[in-house]
Design a protein around this motif. Structure first.
Motif, PDB file in Angstrom:
ATOM      1  N   LEU A   1     -39.568  35.243  26.222  1.00 57.21           N
ATOM      2  CA  LEU A   1     -40.797  34.480  26.011  1.00 57.21           C
ATOM      3  C   LEU A   1     -40.717  33.641  24.735  1.00 57.21           C
ATOM      4  O   LEU A   1     -41.191  32.497  24.701  1.00 57.21           O
ATOM      5  CB  LEU A   1     -41.997  35.428  25.958  1.00 57.21           C
ATOM      6  N   LEU A   2     -40.111  34.180  23.689  1.00 57.95           N
ATOM      7  CA  LEU A   2     -39.916  33.414  22.462  1.00 57.95           C
ATOM      8  C   LEU A   2     -38.943  32.264  22.701  1.00 57.95           C
ATOM      9  O   LEU A   2     -39.155  31.138  22.241  1.00 57.95           O
ATOM     10  CB  LEU A   2     -39.389  34.321  21.345  1.00 57.95           C
ATOM     11  N   GLY A   3     -37.868  32.555  23.426  1.00 53.94           N
ATOM     12  CA  GLY A   3     -36.888  31.520  23.741  1.00 53.94           C
ATOM     13  C   GLY A   3     -37.477  30.396  24.560  1.00 53.94           C
ATOM     14  O   GLY A   3     -37.058  29.237  24.443  1.00 53.94           O
ATOM     15  N   SER A   4     -38.483  30.720  25.369  1.00 60.32           N
ATOM     16  CA  SER A   4     -39.116  29.709  26.221  1.00 60.32           C
ATOM     17  C   SER A   4     -39.968  28.722  25.431  1.00 60.32           C
ATOM     18  O   SER A   4     -40.382  27.691  25.975  1.00 60.32           O
ATOM     19  CB  SER A   4     -39.998  30.393  27.280  1.00 60.32           C
ATOM     20  N   CYS A   5     -40.252  29.033  24.173  1.00 54.55           N
ATOM     21  CA  CYS A   5     -40.989  28.098  23.306  1.00 54.55           C
ATOM     22  C   CYS A   5     -40.020  27.011  22.839  1.00 54.55           C
ATOM     23  O   CYS A   5     -39.464  27.092  21.743  1.00 54.55           O
ATOM     24  CB  CYS A   5     -41.595  28.829  22.120  1.00 54.55           C
ATOM     25  N   ASN A   6     -39.800  26.013  23.681  1.00 56.86           N
ATOM     26  CA  ASN A   6     -38.807  24.979  23.391  1.00 56.86           C
ATOM     27  C   ASN A   6     -39.308  24.056  22.284  1.00 56.86           C
ATOM     28  O   ASN A   6     -40.293  23.336  22.458  1.00 56.86           O
ATOM     29  CB  ASN A   6     -38.514  24.181  24.658  1.00 56.86           C
ATOM     30  N   SER A   7     -38.629  24.069  21.159  1.00 59.11           N
ATOM     31  CA  SER A   7     -39.075  23.330  19.976  1.00 59.11           C
ATOM     32  C   SER A   7     -39.092  21.825  20.202  1.00 59.11           C
ATOM     33  O   SER A   7     -40.006  21.130  19.749  1.00 59.11           O
ATOM     34  CB  SER A   7     -38.169  23.661  18.781  1.00 59.11           C
ATOM     35  N   SER A   8     -38.104  21.311  20.897  1.00 57.85           N
ATOM     36  CA  SER A   8     -38.036  19.876  21.155  1.00 57.85           C
ATOM     37  C   SER A   8     -39.231  19.407  21.974  1.00 57.85           C
ATOM     38  O   SER A   8     -39.866  18.389  21.653  1.00 57.85           O
ATOM     39  CB  SER A   8     -36.732  19.534  21.880  1.00 57.85           C
ATOM     40  N   ILE A   9     -39.543  20.142  23.027  1.00 61.30           N
ATOM     41  CA  ILE A   9     -40.680  19.785  23.875  1.00 61.30           C
ATOM     42  C   ILE A   9     -41.974  19.841  23.076  1.00 61.30           C
ATOM     43  O   ILE A   9     -42.811  18.927  23.131  1.00 61.30           O
ATOM     44  CB  ILE A   9     -40.762  20.718  25.094  1.00 61.30           C
ATOM     45  N   ILE A  10     -42.148  20.911  22.305  1.00 62.85           N
ATOM     46  CA  ILE A  10     -43.369  21.096  21.521  1.00 62.85           C
ATOM     47  C   ILE A  10     -43.516  20.006  20.466  1.00 62.85           C
ATOM     48  O   ILE A  10     -44.585  19.388  20.320  1.00 62.85           O
ATOM     49  CB  ILE A  10     -43.372  22.486  20.859  1.00 62.85           C
TER      50      ILE A  10
ATOM     51  N   GLU B   1     -45.425  12.701  24.174  1.00 66.19           N
ATOM     52  CA  GLU B   1     -44.512  12.375  25.265  1.00 66.19           C
ATOM     53  C   GLU B   1     -43.690  13.606  25.620  1.00 66.19           C
ATOM     54  O   GLU B   1     -43.702  14.616  24.911  1.00 66.19           O
ATOM     55  CB  GLU B   1     -43.587  11.208  24.864  1.00 66.19           C
ATOM     56  N   ASP B   2     -42.961  13.510  26.721  1.00 67.84           N
ATOM     57  CA  ASP B   2     -42.098  14.601  27.180  1.00 67.84           C
ATOM     58  C   ASP B   2     -40.652  14.198  26.914  1.00 67.84           C
ATOM     59  O   ASP B   2     -40.150  13.236  27.506  1.00 67.84           O
ATOM     60  CB  ASP B   2     -42.321  14.858  28.670  1.00 67.84           C
ATOM     61  N   ILE B   3     -39.985  14.925  26.039  1.00 66.26           N
ATOM     62  CA  ILE B   3     -38.599  14.613  25.681  1.00 66.26           C
ATOM     63  C   ILE B   3     -37.695  14.630  26.908  1.00 66.26           C
ATOM     64  O   ILE B   3     -36.676  13.928  26.969  1.00 66.26           O
ATOM     65  CB  ILE B   3     -38.071  15.619  24.615  1.00 66.26           C
ATOM     66  N   ARG B   4     -38.097  15.376  27.942  1.00 64.32           N
ATOM     67  CA  ARG B   4     -37.274  15.495  29.153  1.00 64.32           C
ATOM     68  C   ARG B   4     -37.348  14.246  30.032  1.00 64.32           C
ATOM     69  O   ARG B   4     -36.639  14.154  31.025  1.00 64.32           O
ATOM     70  CB  ARG B   4     -37.702  16.730  29.944  1.00 64.32           C
ATOM     71  N   GLU B   5     -38.198  13.302  29.618  1.00 60.49           N
ATOM     72  CA  GLU B   5     -38.273  12.021  30.318  1.00 60.49           C
ATOM     73  C   GLU B   5     -37.647  10.889  29.506  1.00 60.49           C
ATOM     74  O   GLU B   5     -37.725   9.730  29.878  1.00 60.49           O
ATOM     75  CB  GLU B   5     -39.740  11.679  30.625  1.00 60.49           C
TER      76      GLU B   5
ATOM     77  N   LEU C   1     -31.778  19.156  20.382  1.00 61.72           N
ATOM     78  CA  LEU C   1     -31.733  18.490  19.085  1.00 61.72           C
ATOM     79  C   LEU C   1     -31.147  17.083  19.160  1.00 61.72           C
ATOM     80  O   LEU C   1     -31.711  16.127  18.603  1.00 61.72           O
ATOM     81  CB  LEU C   1     -30.914  19.344  18.107  1.00 61.72           C
ATOM     82  N   THR C   2     -30.010  16.916  19.832  1.00 56.93           N
ATOM     83  CA  THR C   2     -29.334  15.618  19.866  1.00 56.93           C
ATOM     84  C   THR C   2     -30.208  14.546  20.509  1.00 56.93           C
ATOM     85  O   THR C   2     -30.336  13.441  19.981  1.00 56.93           O
ATOM     86  CB  THR C   2     -27.998  15.722  20.623  1.00 56.93           C
ATOM     87  N   ASN C   3     -30.814  14.877  21.630  1.00 53.05           N
ATOM     88  CA  ASN C   3     -31.665  13.902  22.313  1.00 53.05           C
ATOM     89  C   ASN C   3     -32.908  13.579  21.486  1.00 53.05           C
ATOM     90  O   ASN C   3     -33.366  12.433  21.451  1.00 53.05           O
ATOM     91  CB  ASN C   3     -32.071  14.420  23.689  1.00 53.05           C
ATOM     92  N   THR C   4     -33.454  14.578  20.809  1.00 54.42           N
ATOM     93  CA  THR C   4     -34.615  14.349  19.945  1.00 54.42           C
ATOM     94  C   THR C   4     -34.253  13.422  18.793  1.00 54.42           C
ATOM     95  O   THR C   4     -35.010  12.506  18.448  1.00 54.42           O
ATOM     96  CB  THR C   4     -35.141  15.688  19.384  1.00 54.42           C
ATOM     97  N   LEU C   5     -33.087  13.647  18.201  1.00 51.62           N
ATOM     98  CA  LEU C   5     -32.637  12.799  17.104  1.00 51.62           C
ATOM     99  C   LEU C   5     -32.449  11.358  17.559  1.00 51.62           C
ATOM    100  O   LEU C   5     -32.882  10.411  16.882  1.00 51.62           O
ATOM    101  CB  LEU C   5     -31.325  13.347  16.535  1.00 51.62           C
ATOM    102  N   ARG C   6     -31.825  11.178  18.703  1.00 50.61           N
ATOM    103  CA  ARG C   6     -31.553   9.830  19.201  1.00 50.61           C
ATOM    104  C   ARG C   6     -32.819   9.078  19.606  1.00 50.61           C
ATOM    105  O   ARG C   6     -32.942   7.882  19.383  1.00 50.61           O
ATOM    106  CB  ARG C   6     -30.603   9.903  20.394  1.00 50.61           C
TER     107      ARG C   6
ATOM    108  N   PRO D   1     -38.599  14.531  13.588  1.00 47.28           N
ATOM    109  CA  PRO D   1     -38.764  15.393  14.772  1.00 47.28           C
ATOM    110  C   PRO D   1     -37.517  16.253  15.033  1.00 47.28           C
ATOM    111  O   PRO D   1     -37.639  17.408  15.462  1.00 47.28           O
ATOM    112  CB  PRO D   1     -38.997  14.391  15.907  1.00 47.28           C
ATOM    113  N   ALA D   2     -36.338  15.682  14.762  1.00 42.36           N
ATOM    114  CA  ALA D   2     -35.104  16.451  14.963  1.00 42.36           C
ATOM    115  C   ALA D   2     -35.026  17.621  13.987  1.00 42.36           C
ATOM    116  O   ALA D   2     -34.590  18.722  14.356  1.00 42.36           O
ATOM    117  CB  ALA D   2     -33.890  15.539  14.790  1.00 42.36           C
ATOM    118  N   LEU D   3     -35.463  17.396  12.742  1.00 41.49           N
ATOM    119  CA  LEU D   3     -35.467  18.474  11.752  1.00 41.49           C
ATOM    120  C   LEU D   3     -36.398  19.595  12.167  1.00 41.49           C
ATOM    121  O   LEU D   3     -36.050  20.782  12.068  1.00 41.49           O
ATOM    122  CB  LEU D   3     -35.880  17.928  10.381  1.00 41.49           C
ATOM    123  N   LEU D   4     -37.587  19.240  12.647  1.00 47.77           N
ATOM    124  CA  LEU D   4     -38.530  20.256  13.120  1.00 47.77           C
ATOM    125  C   LEU D   4     -37.971  21.018  14.317  1.00 47.77           C
ATOM    126  O   LEU D   4     -38.156  22.237  14.438  1.00 47.77           O
ATOM    127  CB  LEU D   4     -39.858  19.595  13.496  1.00 47.77           C
TER     128      LEU D   4
END
Length: 225
Positions: A17-26, A34-38, A46-51, A57-60
């Motif tokens: 359940l903790l692992g399911s808290c995806n930081s990038s999405i949040i 927005e949804d990072i998965r789109e 991390l890489t996609n968030t940075l780009r 946002p990548a640091l968070l």
């Protein structure tokens, strides 16, 4: 024995359940709505968030994904200490199992339609708690491969392949673990490595096709991390 099984089940559920808290999405939802998965490669990592969104946002995302793995392992160890007794379980074995559950949660998050990231950061975070020596070696190894290859995927896959080998060598020859314990730890690490490599199967295909994006350099058409 009942207490050990119960502690294991509770630890795995909490870690998942903790692992399911995806930081990038949040992070992207909170900051950009927005949804990072789109976006970009459509990977919630991390890489996609940075780009797509830059350094903050990548640091968070980095802090969040590392933090949840650490918390999952610490909570699991605490659960075993309370239910089984601090001297009656192997801390590293509990940590590895908890880590696998957290990685599965990150990859297949129950809160986000089972579409998550690839688990590299989470797999690294568990080592901070249970195996800092391996962490201290695997991170520079990842960095060197990244600098040489300029591909995050190559560095990630290489680190995943090196992870169980390094674990066996350090645990058996440096930490002088009994062979049976060493084999158990290495097997659990190998499960983690298989998960991580499996999640990079599309990257492997793009590397073969020559369409994978380099971390340093211009973006290729059709390439994704």
């Amino acid at each position: 024995m009942i207490n050990i099984i119960a502690a294991g089940v509770i630890s795995v559920i909490i870690s998942y359940l903790l692992g399911s808290c995806n930081s990038s999405i949040i992070v992207v939802r909170l900051l950009k709505h927005e949804d990072i998965r789109e976006k970009g490669s459509k990977n919630a990592g991390l890489t996609n968030t940075l780009r797509c969104y830059g350094k903050f946002p990548a640091l968070l995302t980095l802090i969040g994904d590392l933090g949840k793995g650490i918390v999952a392992v610490l909570i699991s160890i605490l659960i075993f200490s309370l239910m089984v007794g601090s001297g009656n379980f192997d801390r590293q074995t509990v940590g590895y199992i908890s880590g696998i559950a957290a990685i599965v949660g990150h990859i297949f998050p129950i809160y986000y339609g089972f579409r998550g990231g690839k688990g590299i950061l989470v797999s690294s975070s568990i080592l901070i708690v249970i195996d800092p020596l391996t962490f201290a070696i695997i991170i520079p190894f990842f960095a060197v491969v990244l600098l040489i290859s300029k591909y995050v995927s190559v560095a990630s896959i290489s680190a995943a392949l090196f992870y169980p080998v390094l674990t066996f060598l350090l645990h058996y020859f440096v930490e002088n673990e009994p062979l049976s314990t060493c084999i158990v730890h290495t097997a659990l690490v190998a499960v983690t490595s298989v998960l991580l490599i499996y999640m990079h199967r599309a990257n492997i295909q793009r590397l073969k096709n020559g369409t994978e994006n380099k971390f340093f350099g211009k973006k290729k058409t059709g390439g994704r991390e």
